[in-house]
Write a protein that holds these residues in place. Structure first.
Motif, PDB file in Angstrom:
ATOM      1  N   ILE A  13       0.733  -1.325  -0.423  1.00 51.04           N
ATOM      2  CA  ILE A  13      -0.183   0.256  -0.023  1.00 51.04           C
ATOM      3  C   ILE A  13       0.657   1.694   0.213  1.00 51.04           C
ATOM      4  CG2 ILE A  13      -1.668   1.122   1.564  1.00 51.04           C
ATOM      5  CD1 ILE A  13      -2.735  -1.633   2.064  1.00 51.04           C
ATOM      6  N   ALA A  14       1.406   1.536   0.728  1.00 49.26           N
ATOM      7  CA  ALA A  14       2.972   2.432   0.621  1.00 49.26           C
ATOM      8  C   ALA A  14       3.548   2.720  -0.813  1.00 49.26           C
ATOM      9  CB  ALA A  14       4.053   1.983   1.833  1.00 49.26           C
ATOM     10  N   GLY A  15       3.687   1.609  -1.405  1.00 49.50           N
ATOM     11  CA  GLY A  15       4.773   1.570  -2.529  1.00 49.50           C
ATOM     12  C   GLY A  15       3.058   1.919  -3.394  1.00 49.50           C
ATOM     13  N   PHE A  16       2.388   1.900  -3.795  1.00 48.41           N
ATOM     14  CA  PHE A  16       1.056   2.954  -3.958  1.00 48.41           C
ATOM     15  C   PHE A  16       1.202   3.693  -3.992  1.00 48.41           C
ATOM     16  CE2 PHE A  16      -0.103  -1.455  -5.451  1.00 48.41           C
ATOM     17  CZ  PHE A  16      -0.968  -1.143  -7.042  1.00 48.41           C
ATOM     18  N   ILE A  17       1.355   4.457  -2.791  1.00 47.06           N
ATOM     19  CA  ILE A  17       1.234   5.597  -2.309  1.00 47.06           C
ATOM     20  C   ILE A  17       2.468   6.219  -3.270  1.00 47.06           C
ATOM     21  CG2 ILE A  17       0.914   7.435  -1.019  1.00 47.06           C
ATOM     22  CD1 ILE A  17      -0.635   5.609   0.863  1.00 47.06           C
ATOM     23  N   ILE A  18       3.689   6.483  -2.831  1.00 48.06           N
ATOM     24  CA  ILE A  18       4.719   6.491  -3.244  1.00 48.06           C
ATOM     25  C   ILE A  18       5.258   7.361  -4.560  1.00 48.06           C
ATOM     26  CG2 ILE A  18       7.657   6.820  -2.764  1.00 48.06           C
ATOM     27  CD1 ILE A  18       6.837   5.537  -0.315  1.00 48.06           C
ATOM     28  N   SER A  19       4.710   5.745  -5.433  1.00 46.72           N
ATOM     29  CA  SER A  19       4.750   5.931  -6.587  1.00 46.72           C
ATOM     30  C   SER A  19       3.578   6.523  -7.093  1.00 46.72           C
ATOM     31  CB  SER A  19       4.725   4.134  -7.088  1.00 46.72           C
ATOM     32  OG  SER A  19       3.509   3.853  -6.922  1.00 46.72           O
ATOM     33  N   PHE A  20       3.155   6.974  -6.804  1.00 44.58           N
ATOM     34  CA  PHE A  20       1.956   7.827  -7.145  1.00 44.58           C
ATOM     35  C   PHE A  20       2.927   9.386  -7.031  1.00 44.58           C
ATOM     36  CE2 PHE A  20      -1.805  10.632  -7.978  1.00 44.58           C
ATOM     37  CZ  PHE A  20      -2.513  10.610  -8.543  1.00 44.58           C
ATOM     38  N   ILE A  21       3.182   9.501  -6.161  1.00 50.01           N
ATOM     39  CA  ILE A  21       4.313  10.741  -5.767  1.00 50.01           C
ATOM     40  C   ILE A  21       5.037  11.421  -6.927  1.00 50.01           C
ATOM     41  CG2 ILE A  21       5.400  12.134  -4.384  1.00 50.01           C
ATOM     42  CD1 ILE A  21       3.872  11.140  -2.118  1.00 50.01           C
ATOM     43  N   LEU A  22       5.912   9.852  -6.800  1.00 48.53           N
ATOM     44  CA  LEU A  22       7.448   9.494  -8.110  1.00 48.53           C
ATOM     45  C   LEU A  22       6.588   9.601  -9.629  1.00 48.53           C
ATOM     46  CD1 LEU A  22       9.620   9.454  -9.094  1.00 48.53           C
ATOM     47  CD2 LEU A  22       9.780   6.653  -9.045  1.00 48.53           C
ATOM     48  N   ALA A  23       5.553   9.611  -9.629  1.00 42.56           N
ATOM     49  CA  ALA A  23       4.477   9.478 -10.812  1.00 42.56           C
ATOM     50  C   ALA A  23       3.961  10.651 -11.285  1.00 42.56           C
ATOM     51  CB  ALA A  23       3.850   8.436 -11.332  1.00 42.56           C
ATOM     52  N   ALA A  96      13.820   3.544  -3.152  1.00 43.72           N
ATOM     53  CA  ALA A  96      14.328   3.566  -4.180  1.00 43.72           C
ATOM     54  C   ALA A  96      13.082   4.889  -4.836  1.00 43.72           C
ATOM     55  CB  ALA A  96      14.126   2.521  -5.058  1.00 43.72           C
ATOM     56  N   LEU A  97      11.617   4.265  -4.327  1.00 41.90           N
ATOM     57  CA  LEU A  97      10.505   5.412  -4.850  1.00 41.90           C
ATOM     58  C   LEU A  97      10.839   6.287  -4.356  1.00 41.90           C
ATOM     59  CD1 LEU A  97       7.876   2.738  -5.079  1.00 41.90           C
ATOM     60  CD2 LEU A  97       8.404   3.945  -6.880  1.00 41.90           C
ATOM     61  N   GLY A  98      10.465   6.867  -2.651  1.00 40.25           N
ATOM     62  CA  GLY A  98      11.254   7.784  -1.719  1.00 40.25           C
ATOM     63  C   GLY A  98      12.027   8.646  -2.314  1.00 40.25           C
ATOM     64  N   GLY A  99      13.570   7.795  -2.700  1.00 34.64           N
ATOM     65  CA  GLY A  99      14.612   8.738  -3.291  1.00 34.64           C
ATOM     66  C   GLY A  99      14.485   9.526  -4.352  1.00 34.64           C
ATOM     67  N   SER A 100      13.400   8.938  -5.153  1.00 37.20           N
ATOM     68  CA  SER A 100      13.650   9.240  -6.703  1.00 37.20           C
ATOM     69  C   SER A 100      12.567  10.704  -6.702  1.00 37.20           C
ATOM     70  CB  SER A 100      13.095   8.333  -7.280  1.00 37.20           C
ATOM     71  OG  SER A 100      13.014   8.300  -9.116  1.00 37.20           O
ATOM     72  N   ALA A 101      11.355  10.442  -6.119  1.00 38.08           N
ATOM     73  CA  ALA A 101      10.636  10.956  -5.786  1.00 38.08           C
ATOM     74  C   ALA A 101      11.116  11.584  -5.027  1.00 38.08           C
ATOM     75  CB  ALA A 101       9.031  10.304  -4.760  1.00 38.08           C
ATOM     76  N   ILE A 102      11.331  13.023  -4.334  1.00 44.72           N
ATOM     77  CA  ILE A 102      11.859  13.521  -3.174  1.00 44.72           C
ATOM     78  C   ILE A 102      12.312  14.922  -4.523  1.00 44.72           C
ATOM     79  CG2 ILE A 102      13.624  14.242  -1.839  1.00 44.72           C
ATOM     80  CD1 ILE A 102      12.830  12.111  -0.265  1.00 44.72           C
ATOM     81  N   TRP A 103      13.729  14.031  -5.096  1.00 43.42           N
ATOM     82  CA  TRP A 103      14.946  14.645  -6.345  1.00 43.42           C
ATOM     83  C   TRP A 103      13.789  15.359  -7.587  1.00 43.42           C
ATOM     84  CZ3 TRP A 103      18.071  17.933  -5.822  1.00 43.42           C
ATOM     85  CH2 TRP A 103      18.009  18.659  -7.291  1.00 43.42           C
TER      86      TRP A 103
END
Length: 544
Positions: A13-23, A96-103
């Motif tokens: 579930i957390a992956g779906f949320i963070i990946s949406f932020i990254l997208a 990986a999702l979190g680091g990519s989304a932040i930058w």
């Protein structure tokens, strides 16, 4: 672990949320590459660009995105090292999702076009180094990807520059470019469709059974589509465009008599842009042989008088009549024909009186050819630029949407299979989910980077924009077909810089801005790797 384990559900579930932020971040930054030049050349409005990007980003992700997502989620890492430690690999994917989304979000805030590929690959390497050290990374695959980052802007730029120079030689530099442009139009459309149809049909999506078509079948199909397109353009589009463009040129020629236009350059200097003389009146049909100063020497005007009856086309500076005695200018000004602009805070910024620049007709001609397309050229290439930008958006969806949701697909595969092997194919609904996140980011925040790509880096016209789009799109589509996640951003920026340089020499490119973009490229991989490694350490302490 068992498939569909309740223990792994929170991480999924957390992956779906963070990946949406990254997208969202990828949409706000990377998608701007697709239509930035079309918006910058005024061929498309920002709203229409967002509509087209939304449609074709999602289509690209579904139809050709599965290959790149497989590379991102399984090719960079040696997933066998995580056997029986599925939870750790899931935490790594989250990092990986979190680091990519932040930058991505930070770079978009500063209007810097960075690479979504850079961010996700760097972040993946970062968590793997933290979890398994140097043994956890497939350095051969990583080396190929890194090499493509440097090769792709050069290849894309060279291809776009060659196309532009060819168009410039055979069409743009001609005294009458309409007919050469119309003759080339069928070939240009046919080649554009041929390349893109082949990229879709050859080893294409299994859901459409394209993977069953042999290579020769893909060639026959794409060549057939290209030929049919060229015939349609020759028989239907060319006659209509010839008629419409000639009518428009005749209309503009009629409306330009006695017209005087002025523009302001970046230092607020006044430039006399165009003087059009009517041969029927008393003025000379050709400009004077000497350069005329708009403001006579020694006069510091606070009022500008526009007089439609004077020999200077009515534009004379005036403070008092005595100031103009001996200047040779007509000082008579009937009150019905004069407009005085007084020296106050709201009116004077119209002109900087200390710096007035008069450019020669030769300089004017060169400047206008560089900065703008002639009307017939713009008409010929406007739709072509939209077409190639659309294919560029399609290619971007196949490449960068997959980058954004690669770790999410890994999370879902581990959760549904209970194994790190990830044998199941990329689910279509997750590709759709990534496309949705990217579209939202584009609509909400995409205008920031669109301005950098389409306006700030170099002056883009319809003809140069077309060559930028087709060169970069071809490079990205080719890379997607062989499963290499190259940087769409690098391809587009490389094409913009090479074409801007070819079009107007070094002065045509904002090299300071380009330097800042390159710096952002260089720091992206180590920065996202560091953020991802830090997140991985936190997750290991908290959940393992």
């Amino acid at each position: 672990m068992e498939p569909w384990s309740a223990e792994l559900l929170p991480f999924t579930i957390a992956g779906f949320i963070i990946s949406f932020i990254l997208a969202f971040g990828v949409g706000a930054n990377d998608v701007a590459n697709s239509f930035g030049t079309s918006v910058g050349s005024r061929v498309l409005t920002l709203r229409n660009a967002c509509i087209l990007a939304t449609i074709f980003e999602v289509l690209g992700a579904i139809l050709i995105g599965f290959k790149v997502s497989d590379t991102v989620r399984k090719g960079i890492l040696d997933v066998s090292l995580y056997n029986n430690t599925e939870k750790e690999l899931m935490l790594g994917s989250l990092a990986a999702l979190g680091g990519s989304a932040i930058w991505n979000l930070v770079a978009t805030f500063f209007k810097l076009p960075i690479s979504g590929t850079h961010t996700i690959v760097g972040a993946t390497v970062g968590f793997s180094l933290c979890a398994r050290g140097f043994d956890g990374v497939n350095w051969k695959t990583f080396g190929k990807i890194v090499g493509s980052w440097f090769v792709s802007p050069v290849l894309s730029g060279i291809m776009s520059a060659i196309i532009y120079l060819g168009l410039n030689h055979f069409i743009l530099k001609k005294e009458k470019p309409l007919e050469p442009g119309l003759r080339a139009l069928p070939f240009i459309y046919g080649f554009t469709l041929l390349v893109n149809v082949f990229s879709i049909v050859h080893d294409g999506p299994s859901m459409l059974k394209f993977d069953l078509i042999p290579w020769w079948g893909a060639i026959v199909t794409s060549v057939g589509v290209g030929i049919l397109t060229a015939l349609f353009i020759q028989l239907v589009v060319v006659p209509r465009q010839r008629k419409a463009i000639r009518a428009e040129l005749a209309k503009e020629a009629t409306g330009q008599e006695n017209e005087v236009k002025f523009t302001f350059d970046s230092t607020d200097n006044l430039e006399m842009v165009d003087l059009l003389y009517n041969e029927e009146n008393s003025r000379s049909p050709s400009p004077p042989s000497r350069e005329l100063s708009v403001i006579e020497k020694g006069i510091s005007p606070t009022t500008y008088t526009f007089n439609s009856t004077t020999e200077t086309n009515g534009y004379i500076p005036a403070e008092t009549k005595s100031n103009l005695l001996g200047s040779g200018l007509d000082t008579t000004c009937p009150s019905s024909q004069c407009l005085g602009v007084t020296n106050n805070s709201s009116q004077v910024p119209l002109v900087n009186t200390n710096q007035v620049k008069v450019i020669s007709m030769d300089e004017l001609s060169t400047k206008k050819e560089i900065d703008t397309d002639r009307p017939e050229v713009k008409s010929l290439f406007s739709f072509l630029q939209i077409l190639t930008a659309t294919f560029g958006s399609f290619a971007h969806g196949g490449n960068d949407v997959s980058n954004a949701i690669g770790p999410l697909i890994a999370l879902w595969a581990i959760y549904s299979e209970g194994s790190v092997a990830q044998r199941s194919p990329t689910p279509i609904y997750i590709l759709l989910y990534g496309g949705l996140g990217i579209s939202v980011g584009l609509w909400v925040w995409g205008r920031r980077v669109i301005k950098t790509i389409g306006e700030d880096l170099t002056k883009v016209t319809a003809s140069s924009g077309f060559t930028i789009e087709i060169g970069s799109a071809f490079t990205v589509l080719f890379a997607s077909k062989i499963g290499l996640p190259i940087s769409t951003t690098h391809c587009k920026v490389g094409s913009v810089v090479f074409v801007g340089w070819a079009k107007s020499s070094r002065q045509g490119v904002d090299w300071r801005l380009f330097r800042n973009i390159v710096i952002a490229w260089v720091v992206t991989v180590p920065l996202t790797a560091g953020i991802s490694a830090l997140l991985m350490l936190i997750f290991k302490v908290a959940f393992m």
